[in-house]
Write a protein that holds these residues in place. Structure first.
Motif, PDB file in Angstrom:
ATOM      1  N   GLN A  99      -7.043   1.973 -11.503  1.00 35.34           N
ATOM      2  CA  GLN A  99      -6.974   1.434 -12.849  1.00 35.34           C
ATOM      3  C   GLN A  99      -5.889   0.379 -12.985  1.00 35.34           C
ATOM      4  N   GLY A 100      -6.157  -0.557 -13.895  1.00 30.80           N
ATOM      5  CA  GLY A 100      -5.164  -1.563 -14.216  1.00 30.80           C
ATOM      6  C   GLY A 100      -4.198  -1.054 -15.268  1.00 30.80           C
ATOM      7  N   ILE A 101      -3.267  -1.913 -15.654  1.00 29.58           N
ATOM      8  CA  ILE A 101      -2.283  -1.563 -16.677  1.00 29.58           C
ATOM      9  C   ILE A 101      -2.722  -2.210 -17.987  1.00 29.58           C
ATOM     10  N   PRO A 102      -3.015  -1.430 -19.005  1.00 29.32           N
ATOM     11  CA  PRO A 102      -3.463  -2.026 -20.273  1.00 29.32           C
ATOM     12  C   PRO A 102      -2.363  -2.843 -20.943  1.00 29.32           C
ATOM     13  N   GLY A 103      -2.779  -3.793 -21.773  1.00 37.08           N
ATOM     14  CA  GLY A 103      -1.809  -4.606 -22.498  1.00 37.08           C
ATOM     15  C   GLY A 103      -1.262  -5.745 -21.669  1.00 37.08           C
ATOM     16  N   SER A 104      -0.253  -6.428 -22.208  1.00 39.13           N
ATOM     17  CA  SER A 104       0.346  -7.593 -21.563  1.00 39.13           C
ATOM     18  C   SER A 104       1.867  -7.481 -21.594  1.00 39.13           C
ATOM     19  N   PRO A 105       2.551  -8.154 -20.675  1.00 32.48           N
ATOM     20  CA  PRO A 105       4.015  -8.178 -20.723  1.00 32.48           C
ATOM     21  C   PRO A 105       4.497  -8.803 -22.026  1.00 32.48           C
ATOM     22  N   PRO A 106       5.708  -8.484 -22.463  1.00 35.70           N
ATOM     23  CA  PRO A 106       6.209  -8.959 -23.761  1.00 35.70           C
ATOM     24  C   PRO A 106       6.636 -10.419 -23.732  1.00 35.70           C
ATOM     25  N   ASP A 107       6.746 -11.003 -24.910  1.00 37.55           N
ATOM     26  CA  ASP A 107       7.310 -12.332 -25.093  1.00 37.55           C
ATOM     27  C   ASP A 107       8.818 -12.250 -24.872  1.00 37.55           C
ATOM     28  N   LEU A 108       9.333 -13.071 -23.950  1.00 35.19           N
ATOM     29  CA  LEU A 108      10.753 -12.994 -23.595  1.00 35.19           C
ATOM     30  C   LEU A 108      11.612 -13.990 -24.362  1.00 35.19           C
ATOM     31  N   ARG A 125       4.692   3.935 -11.790  1.00 37.79           N
ATOM     32  CA  ARG A 125       3.535   4.808 -11.595  1.00 37.79           C
ATOM     33  C   ARG A 125       2.235   4.056 -11.865  1.00 37.79           C
ATOM     34  N   ALA A 126       2.249   3.215 -12.899  1.00 31.25           N
ATOM     35  CA  ALA A 126       1.052   2.427 -13.202  1.00 31.25           C
ATOM     36  C   ALA A 126       0.748   1.450 -12.076  1.00 31.25           C
ATOM     37  N   LEU A 127       1.779   0.843 -11.488  1.00 34.03           N
ATOM     38  CA  LEU A 127       1.561  -0.039 -10.340  1.00 34.03           C
ATOM     39  C   LEU A 127       0.963   0.733  -9.170  1.00 34.03           C
ATOM     40  N   MET A 128       1.481   1.922  -8.911  1.00 32.46           N
ATOM     41  CA  MET A 128       0.965   2.741  -7.822  1.00 32.46           C
ATOM     42  C   MET A 128      -0.493   3.141  -8.094  1.00 32.46           C
ATOM     43  N   ASP A 129      -0.812   3.471  -9.339  1.00 30.43           N
ATOM     44  CA  ASP A 129      -2.177   3.876  -9.682  1.00 30.43           C
ATOM     45  C   ASP A 129      -3.161   2.717  -9.591  1.00 30.43           C
ATOM     46  N   SER A 130      -2.654   1.498  -9.651  1.00 23.98           N
ATOM     47  CA  SER A 130      -3.546   0.335  -9.561  1.00 23.98           C
ATOM     48  C   SER A 130      -3.895  -0.036  -8.130  1.00 23.98           C
ATOM     49  N   LEU A 131      -3.263   0.648  -7.156  1.00 25.56           N
ATOM     50  CA  LEU A 131      -3.557   0.377  -5.747  1.00 25.56           C
ATOM     51  C   LEU A 131      -4.822   1.104  -5.315  1.00 25.56           C
ATOM     52  N   PRO A 132      -5.718   0.433  -4.582  1.00 22.64           N
ATOM     53  CA  PRO A 132      -6.863   1.139  -4.011  1.00 22.64           C
ATOM     54  C   PRO A 132      -6.409   2.178  -3.002  1.00 22.64           C
ATOM     55  N   ASP A 133      -7.133   3.258  -2.903  1.00 22.09           N
ATOM     56  CA  ASP A 133      -6.836   4.304  -1.935  1.00 22.09           C
ATOM     57  C   ASP A 133      -7.508   3.956  -0.614  1.00 22.09           C
ATOM     58  N   PRO A 134      -6.729   3.668   0.451  1.00 23.88           N
ATOM     59  CA  PRO A 134      -7.345   3.287   1.728  1.00 23.88           C
ATOM     60  C   PRO A 134      -8.206   4.391   2.325  1.00 23.88           C
ATOM     61  N   ILE A 185       9.436 -10.972  -1.842  1.00 21.09           N
ATOM     62  CA  ILE A 185       8.978 -10.986  -3.228  1.00 21.09           C
ATOM     63  C   ILE A 185       7.459 -10.986  -3.256  1.00 21.09           C
ATOM     64  N   SER A 186       6.875 -10.048  -4.011  1.00 21.68           N
ATOM     65  CA  SER A 186       5.419  -9.960  -4.050  1.00 21.68           C
ATOM     66  C   SER A 186       4.966  -9.179  -5.268  1.00 21.68           C
ATOM     67  N   HIS A 187       3.746  -9.465  -5.716  1.00 23.17           N
ATOM     68  CA  HIS A 187       3.125  -8.624  -6.741  1.00 23.17           C
ATOM     69  C   HIS A 187       2.328  -7.497  -6.100  1.00 23.17           C
ATOM     70  N   ASP A 188       2.196  -7.531  -4.762  1.00 24.24           N
ATOM     71  CA  ASP A 188       1.367  -6.574  -4.025  1.00 24.24           C
ATOM     72  C   ASP A 188       2.252  -5.423  -3.533  1.00 24.24           C
ATOM     73  N   LEU A 189       2.298  -4.354  -4.311  1.00 27.81           N
ATOM     74  CA  LEU A 189       3.161  -3.221  -3.968  1.00 27.81           C
ATOM     75  C   LEU A 189       2.722  -2.564  -2.666  1.00 27.81           C
ATOM     76  N   GLY A 249      10.729   7.123  -0.356  1.00 25.43           N
ATOM     77  CA  GLY A 249      10.822   7.889  -1.591  1.00 25.43           C
ATOM     78  C   GLY A 249       9.766   7.485  -2.604  1.00 25.43           C
ATOM     79  N   LEU A 250       9.501   6.187  -2.698  1.00 25.96           N
ATOM     80  CA  LEU A 250       8.514   5.708  -3.661  1.00 25.96           C
ATOM     81  C   LEU A 250       7.105   6.157  -3.292  1.00 25.96           C
ATOM     82  N   LEU A 251       6.826   6.232  -2.008  1.00 25.96           N
ATOM     83  CA  LEU A 251       5.519   6.730  -1.582  1.00 25.96           C
ATOM     84  C   LEU A 251       5.319   8.184  -2.005  1.00 25.96           C
TER      85      LEU A 251
END
Length: 327
Positions: A266-275, A249-258, A208-212, A238-240
């Motif tokens: 870029q980050g993901i604009p906005g915030s997760p919803p109220d659950l 796609r937004a998570l992938m775009d937020s990764l630095p290019d080695p 489990i990680s936030h680091d894709l 496949g995801l690569l």
């Protein structure tokens, strides 16, 4: 391979009055010896799901629906004593900042003895030999058994926590953000340890990680969560090549290019919803660059196309064209 873990329609709430619906109707499976990554932003439900699989949820968290089977056993109906025994022998957990879970007033060797004796292992020499064996797997010398946690670095303590999780040869290891509190060099060392471990001791892993980026280096298959739901699942390879859901796609775009460390990301604009309140709509719609009116009025289902699962009606035809419809 056979299925080791089977989670079906699992739902978890926090609280009873005006509950937070943290995990909703999640189904997940892991095969024997398979490494699976569970990723998403903070608050998406991934740690809640991991704790519930090990039946370590604590109030106000409560499982309100679904089934969990591990190794053919129903983990929703096991009594407390069976659960206590199974948590180390069938499933073990390495917590976020698990290095702080070590008892500060016991030597490392005493902590290995405590775990093994609680599960019926006897004989000081046999226990020490097994402790030395698993410490060697994470590249720690046996002299550490005589030391206390405060005498060790954060990276060493985290590797010891991993060794402890393996000492009774569990079938499934759940690792919840095991490298979050560590610097990049130590993260890399632990990642390489985990890659080597799967060839030395047979076990499956839910990582489990936030680091894709970290997850893609380690696991066979990636499960992406957003706002308590699985929104995409496919192999790491496949995801690569291609992410299908706009959030992935937004998570992938937020990764630095080695290959271009000075390049932009870029980050993901906005915030997760109220659950607290779940709308009849796509949960990602308020942040999605591909949103259409139908996304705001109906809840998309998680659809399967060959080895890809995706919860996006907008990209559905793109997925079909890319991987075909399962026969």
């Amino acid at each position: 391979m056979s299925t080791l873990l089977s989670v079906e329609d699992l739902s978890i709430d926090y609280g009873r009055r005006n509950p937070v619906h943290a995990v909703r109707n999640v189904s997940l499976s892991i095969e024997e010896d398979e490494f699976v990554g569970l990723v998403g932003e903070s608050g998406c439900g991934k740690s809640t799901l991991g704790f519930a699989i090990a039946r370590l949820e604590r109030p106000p968290a409560q499982i309100v629906g679904g089934r969990i089977h591990i190794g053919g056993n129903d983990w929703m109906s096991m009594d407390a004593e069976s659960m206590r025994k199974a948590r180390w022998e069938t499933v073990s957990v390495v917590l976020q900042s698990g290095m702080n879970a070590l008892n500060p007033i016991m030597t490392i060797g005493a902590q290995f003895r405590d775990v093994m004796e609680q599960h019926g292992h006897r004989g000081r020499r046999a226990i020490e030999e097994r402790a030395v064996e698993v410490l060697d797997l994470v590249q720690i010398r046996p002299e550490v058994l005589r030391r206390y946690p405060h005498e060790l670095s954060g990276g060493m303590k985290q590797r010891i926590a991993i060794a402890l999780s393996l000492v009774l040869r569990p079938k499934l290891v759940i690792m919840d953000e095991p490298t979050t509190a560590l610097d990049m060099v130590v993260q890399r060392q632990i990642l390489e340890n985990l890659k080597a471990l799967r060839h030395q001791q047979s076990f499956a892993m839910l990582f489990i990680s936030h680091d894709l980026g970290l997850v893609l280096e380690l696991v066979d298959r990636v499960v992406v969560m957003y706002a308590g739901e699985i929104i995409e699942e496919q192999s790491s390879r496949g995801l690569l090549k291609h992410a299908w859901h706009p959030y992935t796609r937004a998570l992938m775009d937020s990764l630095p290019d080695p290959e271009n460390p000075k390049g932009s990301y870029q980050g993901i604009p906005g915030s997760p919803p109220d659950l607290h309140v779940i709308p009849e709509a796509c949960m990602y719609a308020p942040r999605c660059p591909l949103v259409q009116e139908s996304c705001r009025t109906s809840t998309p289902s998680l659809e399967t196309f060959q080895d890809v699962q995706s919860r996006c009606p907008v990209t559905r035809q793109e997925v079909v064209d890319g991987v075909g419809v399962r026969s």
